[in-house]
Design a protein around this motif. Structure first.
Motif, mmCIF file in Angstrom:
data_model
loop_
_atom_site.group_PDB
_atom_site.id
_atom_site.type_symbol
_atom_site.label_atom_id
_atom_site.label_comp_id
_atom_site.label_asym_id
_atom_site.label_seq_id
_atom_site.Cartn_x
_atom_site.Cartn_y
_atom_site.Cartn_z
ATOM 1 N N ASP A 1 72.828 53.480 54.272
ATOM 2 C CA ASP A 1 72.331 52.107 54.372
ATOM 3 C C ASP A 1 71.654 51.895 55.715
ATOM 4 O OD1 ASP A 1 72.425 50.334 52.382
ATOM 5 O OD2 ASP A 1 74.409 49.534 52.842
ATOM 6 N N GLY A 2 70.508 51.239 55.728
ATOM 7 C CA GLY A 2 69.846 50.952 56.999
ATOM 8 C C GLY A 2 68.839 52.026 57.382
ATOM 9 N N ALA A 3 68.500 52.050 58.664
ATOM 10 C CA ALA A 3 67.404 52.915 59.119
ATOM 11 C C ALA A 3 67.893 54.046 60.010
ATOM 12 C CB ALA A 3 66.408 52.074 59.914
ATOM 13 N N LEU B 1 64.587 41.261 60.312
ATOM 14 C CA LEU B 1 63.712 40.997 59.160
ATOM 15 C C LEU B 1 62.510 40.168 59.604
ATOM 16 C CD1 LEU B 1 66.280 39.981 56.392
ATOM 17 C CD2 LEU B 1 65.249 42.215 56.798
ATOM 18 N N LEU C 1 58.255 42.300 47.936
ATOM 19 C CA LEU C 1 58.889 43.196 48.915
ATOM 20 C C LEU C 1 60.266 42.657 49.300
ATOM 21 C CD1 LEU C 1 55.870 44.011 51.272
ATOM 22 C CD2 LEU C 1 56.830 45.436 49.457
ATOM 23 N N GLY C 2 61.262 43.530 49.181
ATOM 24 C CA GLY C 2 62.635 43.126 49.496
ATOM 25 C C GLY C 2 62.959 43.355 50.960
ATOM 26 N N ARG D 1 64.368 45.849 52.640
ATOM 27 C CA ARG D 1 64.074 47.122 53.306
ATOM 28 C C ARG D 1 62.656 47.067 53.907
ATOM 29 N NH1 ARG D 1 66.751 51.742 51.747
ATOM 30 N NH2 ARG D 1 66.819 51.090 49.582
ATOM 31 N N ALA E 1 62.375 44.500 56.730
ATOM 32 C CA ALA E 1 62.974 45.001 57.971
ATOM 33 C C ALA E 1 61.970 45.901 58.705
ATOM 34 C CB ALA E 1 64.255 45.765 57.652
ATOM 35 N N VAL F 1 60.612 54.480 52.013
ATOM 36 C CA VAL F 1 60.556 54.924 50.614
ATOM 37 C C VAL F 1 61.287 53.866 49.805
ATOM 38 C CG1 VAL F 1 61.255 56.667 48.927
ATOM 39 C CG2 VAL F 1 60.540 57.382 51.210
ATOM 40 N N SER F 2 60.620 53.401 48.771
ATOM 41 C CA SER F 2 61.236 52.368 47.934
ATOM 42 C C SER F 2 62.135 53.013 46.880
ATOM 43 C CB SER F 2 60.143 51.545 47.262
ATOM 44 O OG SER F 2 60.709 50.809 46.198
ATOM 45 N N GLU F 3 63.347 52.478 46.813
ATOM 46 C CA GLU F 3 64.305 52.978 45.821
ATOM 47 C C GLU F 3 63.846 52.543 44.418
ATOM 48 O OE1 GLU F 3 68.974 53.011 46.347
ATOM 49 O OE2 GLU F 3 68.211 51.021 45.871
ATOM 50 N N GLU F 4 63.242 51.359 44.373
ATOM 51 C CA GLU F 4 62.866 50.775 43.088
ATOM 52 C C GLU F 4 61.666 51.483 42.460
ATOM 53 O OE1 GLU F 4 63.347 46.521 43.674
ATOM 54 O OE2 GLU F 4 61.748 46.303 42.159
HETATM 55 N N1 ATP Z 1 67.683 44.538 58.006
HETATM 56 C C1 ATP Z 1 67.743 45.754 57.497
HETATM 57 N N2 ATP Z 1 67.640 46.840 58.292
HETATM 58 C C2 ATP Z 1 67.693 48.078 57.781
HETATM 59 N N3 ATP Z 1 67.851 48.348 56.476
HETATM 60 C C3 ATP Z 1 67.946 47.312 55.646
HETATM 61 C C4 ATP Z 1 67.895 45.969 56.102
HETATM 62 N N4 ATP Z 1 68.014 45.149 55.037
HETATM 63 C C5 ATP Z 1 68.143 45.960 53.979
HETATM 64 N N5 ATP Z 1 68.098 47.248 54.325
HETATM 65 C C6 ATP Z 1 68.204 48.427 53.442
HETATM 66 O O1 ATP Z 1 67.538 48.116 52.247
HETATM 67 C C7 ATP Z 1 68.448 48.174 51.157
HETATM 68 C C8 ATP Z 1 68.185 47.033 50.223
HETATM 69 O O2 ATP Z 1 66.873 47.058 49.856
HETATM 70 P P1 ATP Z 1 66.193 45.907 48.966
HETATM 71 O O3 ATP Z 1 66.290 46.308 47.541
HETATM 72 O O4 ATP Z 1 66.687 44.560 49.352
HETATM 73 O O5 ATP Z 1 64.754 46.027 49.585
HETATM 74 P P2 ATP Z 1 63.385 46.490 48.965
HETATM 75 O O6 ATP Z 1 62.394 46.248 50.051
HETATM 76 O O7 ATP Z 1 63.182 45.856 47.631
HETATM 77 O O8 ATP Z 1 63.575 48.055 48.846
HETATM 78 P P3 ATP Z 1 63.565 48.975 47.522
HETATM 79 O O9 ATP Z 1 62.163 48.955 47.022
HETATM 80 O O10 ATP Z 1 63.996 50.293 48.075
HETATM 81 O O11 ATP Z 1 64.560 48.380 46.561
HETATM 82 C C9 ATP Z 1 69.825 48.048 51.775
HETATM 83 O O12 ATP Z 1 70.761 48.717 50.968
HETATM 84 C C10 ATP Z 1 69.650 48.692 53.110
HETATM 85 O O13 ATP Z 1 69.838 50.095 53.029
#
Ligand code: ATP
Length: 255
Positions: A167-169, A186, A196-197, A199, A202, A217-220
């Motif tokens: 989790d995180g960077a 954020l 954009l969520g 991640r 941030a 890298v986007s998990e989604e």
């Molecule tokens: N402030 C932050 N700093 C670092 N990492 C963060 C922070 N907020 C969220 N994350 C990371 O992003 C993950 C959640 O991603 P989220 O789904 O909200 O974002 P996303 O931009 O939609 O990314 P994805 O496309 O990968 O889903 C958390 O589990 C965490 O690992």
């Protein structure tokens, strides 16, 4: 008249001006980091109080400040020990031939691109911060301290979902992985796409404050993004990622 003055100019004066200009340049870069700026204000305030207390005859207060200033060097060394150690290591590294430095930086970029593409293919979310001139640590919530070489294997294993620090960077400073599981500020920019969520927000947030580069890298979607100066570029394929990293990173930030 002007030519007379120019004739009085010796090579020492040029060296003198160059040293002062360089010190000013480094001080300005340092002060761009907000924590350093606050620290600078604190020291400046202390010096002002030191002179004020003497002029106003506040003897006890002046004696305390005077004792503190005598230990200032020691206090600075303790406060900035990790920065000093890093500066010394970097100084040692800079004595390598430029060709070797470029070659090593290129290998690190290959490792980063391999890691990103591997993670993207498997849809594993990742956030990688590469520090450039400005320090990032005052804006980052400290995660787990590590001290590892930048390899695709280590990056992959950090971001695997069952890793305790996924989790995180992760933070890269001067060619080393120094921290993992860090939380970044954020972005509050209202114009960022709603898709954009956190991640991605941030990544954008940190680059609004410092000159670091953040790779996502986007998990989604498995999409790779490059973030700098508060702007996100995506999707980025492996070839473009390699090119943009080569363009934006100087070898000393990677080796
Ligand atoms: N402030 C932050 N700093 C670092 N990492 C963060 C922070 N907020 C969220 N994350 C990371 O992003 C993950 C959640 O991603 P989220 O789904 O909200 O974002 P996303 O931009 O939609 O990314 P994805 O496309 O990968 O889903 C958390 O589990 C965490 O690992």
């Amino acid at each position: 008249m002007a030519t007379d003055q120019l004739q009085l100019f010796e090579w020492r004066d040029f060296v003198d001006i160059a040293i002062v200009a360089y010190l000013f340049y480094r001080a300005i870069l340092l002060l761009k980091d907000r924590l350093a700026f606050r620290f600078f204000l604190f020291i400046a305030g202390g010096i002002a109080l030191f002179f004020f207390s003497r002029l106003a005859g506040l003897d006890a207060f002046h004696a305390i400040l005077s004792a503190l200033f005598k230990s200032l060097i020691l206090i600075l060394v303790v406060l900035f020990q990790s920065d000093l150690r890093r500066a010394l290591i970097t100084f040692g590294k800079r004595n390598r031939p430029a060709g070797q430095e470029h070659e090593e930086a290129s290998l690190v970029i290959d490792e980063l691109v391999t890691a990103l593409t591997g993670l993207a293919e498997r849809r594993i979310g990742a956030l990688i911060v590469i520090e450039r001139e400005m320090g990032v640590m005052s804006h980052v919530e400290i995660g787990t301290e590590i001290d590892a070489k930048i390899t695709s294997e280590i990056l992959n294993s950090i971001f695997l979902p069952y890793s305790p620090i996924h989790d995180g960077a992760v933070i890269i400073q001067r060619g080393k992985l120094t921290r993992a599981g860090c939380f970044l500020p954020l972005s509050q920019n209202p114009t960022i796409s709603k898709s954009l969520g956190t991640r991605h927000r941030a990544a954008i947030g940190l680059t609004e404050l410092v000159d670091a580069i953040v790779l996502v890298v986007s998990e989604e979607t498995g999409m790779m993004s490059f973030v700098a100066d508060g702007k996100i570029t995506s999707p980025v394929d492996a070839g473009s990622m390699r090119k943009v990293l080569k363009r934006s990173l100087e070898p000393q930030w990677l080796t």
